[in-house]
Design a protein around this motif. Structure first.
Motif, PDB file in Angstrom:
ATOM      1  N   PRO A 230       0.642  -1.066  -0.011  1.00  0.00           N
ATOM      2  CA  PRO A 230       0.115  -0.004   0.057  1.00  0.00           C
ATOM      3  C   PRO A 230       0.870   1.203   0.005  1.00  0.00           C
ATOM      4  CG  PRO A 230      -0.840  -1.640   1.688  1.00  0.00           C
ATOM      5  CD  PRO A 230       0.426  -2.086   1.165  1.00  0.00           C
ATOM      6  N   ALA A 231       1.899   1.439   0.659  1.00  0.00           N
ATOM      7  CA  ALA A 231       2.794   2.380   0.662  1.00  0.00           C
ATOM      8  C   ALA A 231       3.460   2.541  -0.501  1.00  0.00           C
ATOM      9  CB  ALA A 231       3.900   2.388   1.767  1.00  0.00           C
ATOM     10  N   ASN A 232       3.590   1.871  -1.473  1.00  0.00           N
ATOM     11  CA  ASN A 232       4.294   2.037  -2.884  1.00  0.00           C
ATOM     12  C   ASN A 232       3.492   1.929  -4.106  1.00  0.00           C
ATOM     13  OD1 ASN A 232       6.725   2.366  -4.318  1.00  0.00           O
ATOM     14  ND2 ASN A 232       6.918   0.308  -4.693  1.00  0.00           N
ATOM     15  N   ARG A 233       1.994   1.596  -3.574  1.00  0.00           N
ATOM     16  CA  ARG A 233       1.280   1.279  -4.735  1.00  0.00           C
ATOM     17  C   ARG A 233       0.325   2.494  -5.406  1.00  0.00           C
ATOM     18  NH1 ARG A 233      -2.939  -2.466  -2.175  1.00  0.00           N
ATOM     19  NH2 ARG A 233      -3.773  -0.481  -1.579  1.00  0.00           N
ATOM     20  N   LEU A 234       0.495   2.769  -6.558  1.00  0.00           N
ATOM     21  CA  LEU A 234      -0.511   3.493  -7.381  1.00  0.00           C
ATOM     22  C   LEU A 234      -1.566   2.754  -8.028  1.00  0.00           C
ATOM     23  CD1 LEU A 234       2.269   5.792  -8.950  1.00  0.00           C
ATOM     24  CD2 LEU A 234       1.015   6.334  -7.109  1.00  0.00           C
ATOM     25  N   PRO A 235      -2.766   3.709  -8.045  1.00  0.00           N
ATOM     26  CA  PRO A 235      -3.955   2.885  -8.561  1.00  0.00           C
ATOM     27  C   PRO A 235      -3.947   2.849 -10.095  1.00  0.00           C
ATOM     28  CG  PRO A 235      -4.506   5.171  -8.131  1.00  0.00           C
ATOM     29  CD  PRO A 235      -3.062   4.728  -7.532  1.00  0.00           C
ATOM     30  N   ILE A 236      -4.932   1.622 -10.780  1.00  0.00           N
ATOM     31  CA  ILE A 236      -4.799   1.495 -11.969  1.00  0.00           C
ATOM     32  C   ILE A 236      -5.882   2.374 -12.476  1.00  0.00           C
ATOM     33  CG2 ILE A 236      -5.047  -0.207 -14.014  1.00  0.00           C
ATOM     34  CD1 ILE A 236      -2.581  -0.637 -12.366  1.00  0.00           C
ATOM     35  N   VAL A 237      -5.547   3.117 -13.554  1.00  0.00           N
ATOM     36  CA  VAL A 237      -6.494   4.167 -13.856  1.00  0.00           C
ATOM     37  C   VAL A 237      -7.015   3.820 -15.304  1.00  0.00           C
ATOM     38  CG1 VAL A 237      -6.884   6.654 -14.398  1.00  0.00           C
ATOM     39  CG2 VAL A 237      -5.383   6.053 -12.678  1.00  0.00           C
ATOM     40  N   LYS A 238      -8.354   3.795 -15.487  1.00  0.00           N
ATOM     41  CA  LYS A 238      -9.215   3.355 -16.887  1.00  0.00           C
ATOM     42  C   LYS A 238      -8.414   4.367 -17.968  1.00  0.00           C
ATOM     43  CE  LYS A 238     -13.383   4.654 -17.753  1.00  0.00           C
ATOM     44  NZ  LYS A 238     -14.865   4.507 -17.559  1.00  0.00           N
ATOM     45  N   PRO A 239      -8.051   3.568 -18.863  1.00  0.00           N
ATOM     46  CA  PRO A 239      -7.419   4.311 -20.221  1.00  0.00           C
ATOM     47  C   PRO A 239      -8.704   4.808 -20.501  1.00  0.00           C
ATOM     48  CG  PRO A 239      -6.755   2.026 -20.106  1.00  0.00           C
ATOM     49  CD  PRO A 239      -7.861   2.126 -19.137  1.00  0.00           C
ATOM     50  N   ALA A 240      -8.276   6.102 -21.465  1.00  0.00           N
ATOM     51  CA  ALA A 240      -9.395   6.983 -21.982  1.00  0.00           C
ATOM     52  C   ALA A 240     -10.156   6.180 -23.119  1.00  0.00           C
ATOM     53  CB  ALA A 240      -8.762   8.241 -22.824  1.00  0.00           C
ATOM     54  N   ASN A 241      -9.474   5.246 -23.935  1.00  0.00           N
ATOM     55  CA  ASN A 241     -10.171   4.532 -24.977  1.00  0.00           C
ATOM     56  C   ASN A 241     -10.708   3.169 -24.437  1.00  0.00           C
ATOM     57  OD1 ASN A 241      -7.675   3.247 -24.821  1.00  0.00           O
ATOM     58  ND2 ASN A 241      -7.366   3.594 -26.799  1.00  0.00           N
ATOM     59  N   TYR A 242     -11.019   2.928 -23.243  1.00  0.00           N
ATOM     60  CA  TYR A 242     -11.201   1.799 -22.459  1.00  0.00           C
ATOM     61  C   TYR A 242     -12.465   1.025 -23.015  1.00  0.00           C
ATOM     62  CZ  TYR A 242     -12.718  -1.479 -18.871  1.00  0.00           C
ATOM     63  OH  TYR A 242     -13.148  -2.940 -18.494  1.00  0.00           O
ATOM     64  N   ASP A 243     -12.490  -0.367 -23.576  1.00  0.00           N
ATOM     65  CA  ASP A 243     -13.522  -1.053 -24.168  1.00  0.00           C
ATOM     66  C   ASP A 243     -13.661  -2.399 -23.758  1.00  0.00           C
ATOM     67  OD1 ASP A 243     -15.420  -2.141 -25.665  1.00  0.00           O
ATOM     68  OD2 ASP A 243     -14.537  -1.965 -27.658  1.00  0.00           O
ATOM     69  N   PRO A 244     -14.364  -2.570 -22.680  1.00  0.00           N
ATOM     70  CA  PRO A 244     -14.298  -4.228 -22.324  1.00  0.00           C
ATOM     71  C   PRO A 244     -14.451  -5.293 -23.045  1.00  0.00           C
ATOM     72  CG  PRO A 244     -16.272  -2.766 -21.242  1.00  0.00           C
ATOM     73  CD  PRO A 244     -15.346  -1.812 -22.216  1.00  0.00           C
ATOM     74  N   ALA A 245     -15.078  -4.924 -24.183  1.00  0.00           N
ATOM     75  CA  ALA A 245     -15.534  -5.873 -25.162  1.00  0.00           C
ATOM     76  C   ALA A 245     -14.066  -6.558 -25.976  1.00  0.00           C
ATOM     77  CB  ALA A 245     -16.550  -5.396 -26.330  1.00  0.00           C
ATOM     78  N   ARG A 246     -13.166  -5.739 -25.792  1.00  0.00           N
ATOM     79  CA  ARG A 246     -11.924  -6.048 -26.363  1.00  0.00           C
ATOM     80  C   ARG A 246     -11.219  -7.340 -25.327  1.00  0.00           C
ATOM     81  NH1 ARG A 246      -7.325  -2.018 -27.863  1.00  0.00           N
ATOM     82  NH2 ARG A 246      -6.962  -3.730 -29.275  1.00  0.00           N
TER      83      ARG A 246
END
Length: 734
Positions: A230-246
């Motif tokens: 937790p002290a070294n972790r950065l969150p995963i941010v959703k990419p701008a062109n995110y498409d779950p269908a891929r």
């Protein structure tokens, strides 16, 4: 006023001219590509007392190990790693011991694989490589240069032209050049012949070759370094062109995987790194990478951006999409990008995983045969041992939608020797160029030798050879004996490890019933000398005789299976070897079918079918080079079928593979025939003789011409199911 303006304009003009004047750098040995192979080539060449210039495409060195997150290195057989590759991993391990203590979690993780130091943090890999370059006398490093062209004088490269980040031109001249890039850019710019894609099986007669020639390369991905600290972790941010269908295909896979495996290929325990980090081998993206090898730098950057978004999008999907089982989705939320890695690149790897690109068509093309039956080379400069491992090459659409992966291979091999010749272009194309990464090989051979430890060893060989070639007409004229001597002095390993091997002959070749038959152990090239012999004469998978050359008789006129295992003075045992002896000239009788489609008893009436199996070679005994198993996974869906046509009717004993405490104790084996009801027996694969690894299924009556299927399943099993061979032993003909 006019005079002042003129002077200002003239000064500006002179400044522009001065800025536009190309910068020139020269060295005896010029290396393009700061991959691990490039670094080892630079240090090795400098150690020979010549001037070296290492040109890096980026601002950081170390390729996939230091910049690409490939830090849970695939080693293969640890005995094959030597020279600077071995030194690198041992230096890494010592760093963790010195920094945190020998009993620290960091040191234990780093040293917990097949080789001390094979698991490391990317920043530690870069630190080691940088220190090597700084300590090497005569090595200059130019960073952030992009290749533009190569000037030649006949078959000799004279100058390479690069563009710096500020647009300035840099001209680099050298007496000998090394292309250590993953894409073979210097080689291609020099007009050296190369190939992209798979060869047709018919071209080199490779059993694993493709049906036809194409331009397909293995899928690329990013090996994303993650942390659950937790002290070294950065969150995963959703990419701008995110498409779950891929990710429909990946979602379908995750919906059937067992949650306790923590998503299998994403968070495997095997890929844990020191300091609560993880080397995550995220799903490959196929097809779009086919154009990468020959693409322009601008197009490559576009492809890399697509892969980056694909990787981050997949991680975001794992952590947030309701289609992901909760048993996977919740644990995945504990992971994020590490603050202390790739700090100038958004904490994301700088190097895309180029699993395959250009491959040189050089003096000698390494093929599958060089990895199997022709493993020894008089001009060997390094060893390989990893399996022939091809990631998927393409995805075929299907009715479900996501598609079916195509082009995957996984075939274990024994250690093999890599000849100097694969580093050499054709002489009339380039006399002063060595290529230690995009070597001269087929797609199939490349799938094994494409490992970073191998690249480091080939880079070291190229660096020494480059320095030696300064006193020769061409790199082709380097004394291979002297090169091998220098490499051996540096700790390189040049000969495949000796091992016990069982093979035998017999006289007479076609014995009669009751006639005395002499069995003879037959020595193999580079095999250790046996001190113990274990003969299975009656085919039941248990030792009957212990002499080196026993005399036996046979009671039935049939093709009779005899097997041998030998043991050397170290206590190392060979894999079993089996031959069918034609008593009275008979062809029918005992039969054995290997999952490797062995030619042990070649016939058109045998076949193997498999579903959800994989191959390994780390748990003997087994026949051939490898054995198949279910990975202790996909329970209820893994099956192997061995299909025979019975030539001689009678009563048979049926055997399948077994032996080992980690193997299934209740494996279902179904025996089916053309005209009889199938019978399912439960066998204990943890039992069996440790020499031959066979367990009995039972006795059955088969009619001549009857088709027999022996299906080994993993339904209801809780340990590893093994599928190596099935054997029929005729005990009472009729």
């Amino acid at each position: 006023m006019q005079k002042s303006l003129t002077m200002v304009l003239m000064g500006s003009y002179l400044a522009i001219c001065a800025w536009a004047e190309p910068r020139t750098v020269e060295a005896d040995v010029v290396i393009y590509g700061s991959t691990p192979a490039g670094v080892t080539a630079a240090v090795a060449a400098a150690d020979q007392g010549v001037s070296v210039l290492l040109v890096s495409e980026g601002l950081h060195v170390g390729g996939m190990i230091a910049q690409g997150g490939l830090t849970a290195s695939d080693i293969g057989n640890a005995e094959t790693v030597g020279g600077m590759a071995e030194k690198f991993f041992r230096t890494v391990y010592q760093h963790y011991v010195d920094t945190y203590g020998e009993d620290s979690p960091q040191a234990k993780v780093s040293g917990g694989g097949d080789f001390p130091g094979e698991r490391l943090e990317p920043k530690v890999g870069e630190m080691v490589f940088d220190r090597w370059l700084q300590a090497a006398r005569g090595v200059q490093v130019e960073r952030g240069l992009e290749l533009r062209s190569v000037d030649r004088d006949g078959a000799r490269l004279r100058e390479a032209r690069f563009m710096a980040g500020d647009g300035a031109e840099v001209r680099i001249t050298g007496r000998v050049f090394i292309d250590a890039t993953y894409t073979g850019d210097l080689m291609a710019a020099a007009k050296v012949s190369y190939r992209i894609g798979r060869e047709a099986r018919s071209e080199y007669l490779e059993p694993l070759g493709y049906d036809h020639t194409d331009a397909g390369v293995m899928g690329y991905n990013y090996r994303v370094t993650l942390t659950d600290d937790p002290a070294n972790r950065l969150p995963i941010v959703k990419p701008a062109n995110y498409d779950p269908a891929r990710y429909a295909h990946e979602v379908r896979r995750l919906q059937v995987i067992r949650p306790q495996q923590l998503m299998g290929p994403v968070f495997r325990t095997y890929w844990r790194l020191p300091n609560n980090k993880q080397d995550s081998n995220l799903p490959d993206l196929t097809d779009v990478c086919w154009e990468y090898p020959d693409a322009t730098p601008a197009r490559r950057r576009e492809i890399e951006a697509e892969y980056r978004d694909y990787a981050l999008g997949f991680l975001y999907l794992l952590q947030n999409d309701p289609s992901i089982p909760a048993g996977i989705r919740e644990p995945s939320r504990e992971w994020g990008l590490p603050r202390d890695e790739f700090e100038d690149n958004g904490n994301f790897p700088r190097q895309i995983y180029v699993r395959e690109a250009r491959r040189m068509l050089g003096d000698y093309v390494l093929t599958q045969h060089d990895l199997t039956e022709h493993r020894f080379k008089s001009d060997a400069v390094a060893l390989g041992s990893y399996a022939i491992d091809s990631h998927r090459v393409t995805r075929r659409p299907d009715r479900i939608g996501p598609g079916t992966n195509m082009g995957s291979l996984f075939e274990p091999v024994r250690p093999y020797e890599i000849p100097y010749r694969v580093l050499l272009p054709q002489r009339d194309q380039a006399e002063n160029l060595l290529v230690p990464v995009c070597v001269s090989s087929t797609h199939v051979a490349w799938c094994s030798l494409r490992m970073e430890p191998v690249f480091m060893m080939l880079g070291e060989a190229a660096g020494v050879a480059a320095a030696m070639s300064l006193d020769a007409p061409a790199v082709h004229d380097v004394s291979v004996d002297e090169l091998r001597e220098r490499l051996a002095g540096r700790g390189a390993k040049l000969s495949a490890p000796e091992e016990p091997r069982a093979d035998f002959s017999w006289t007479p070749q076609t014995p009669r019933v009751g006639e005395k038959v002499r069995l003879h152990y037959r020595a193999s090239e580079r095999a250790t000398e046996p001190v113990n012999y274990f003969w299975d004469i009656d085919g039941d998978g248990r030792p009957d005789r212990r002499e080196s050359s026993p005399e036996v008789t046979f009671d039935l006129a049939k093709s009779t299976l005899v097997s041998l295992v030998v043991e050397d003075a170290r206590g190392a045992r060979s894999n079993p070897s089996a031959h069918a002896i034609p008593v009275e000239g008979a062809r029918g009788g005992d039969r054995q079918l290997d999952m490797e489609a062995s030619t042990l008893v070649p016939a058109p009436d045998v076949a193997v079918t498999t579903v959800l199996t994989t191959k390994s070679n780390d748990r003997p005994p087994f026949y051939g080079v490898s054995y198949s198993h279910d990975r202790n996974d996909f329970k209820g869906r893994g099956v192997a079928g061995f299909h025979f046509t019975v030539e001689v009717g009678g009563r048979y004993r049926v055997f399948v593979s077994g032996f080992g405490p980690e193997r299934s104790t209740h494996t279902p084996v179904k025996v089916s025939t053309t005209h009889q009801a199938s019978v399912t027996k439960i066998v204990d694969q943890s039992q069996g003789d440790p020499h031959f690894g066979l367990v009995a299924v039972g006795e059955f009556d088969f009619a001549a011409g009857e088709k027999v299927s022996i299906d080994v399943s993993n339904e209801g099993t809780t340990r590893t199911v093994v599928y190596d061979i099935a054997r029929l032993v005729l005990i009472a003909p009729r």
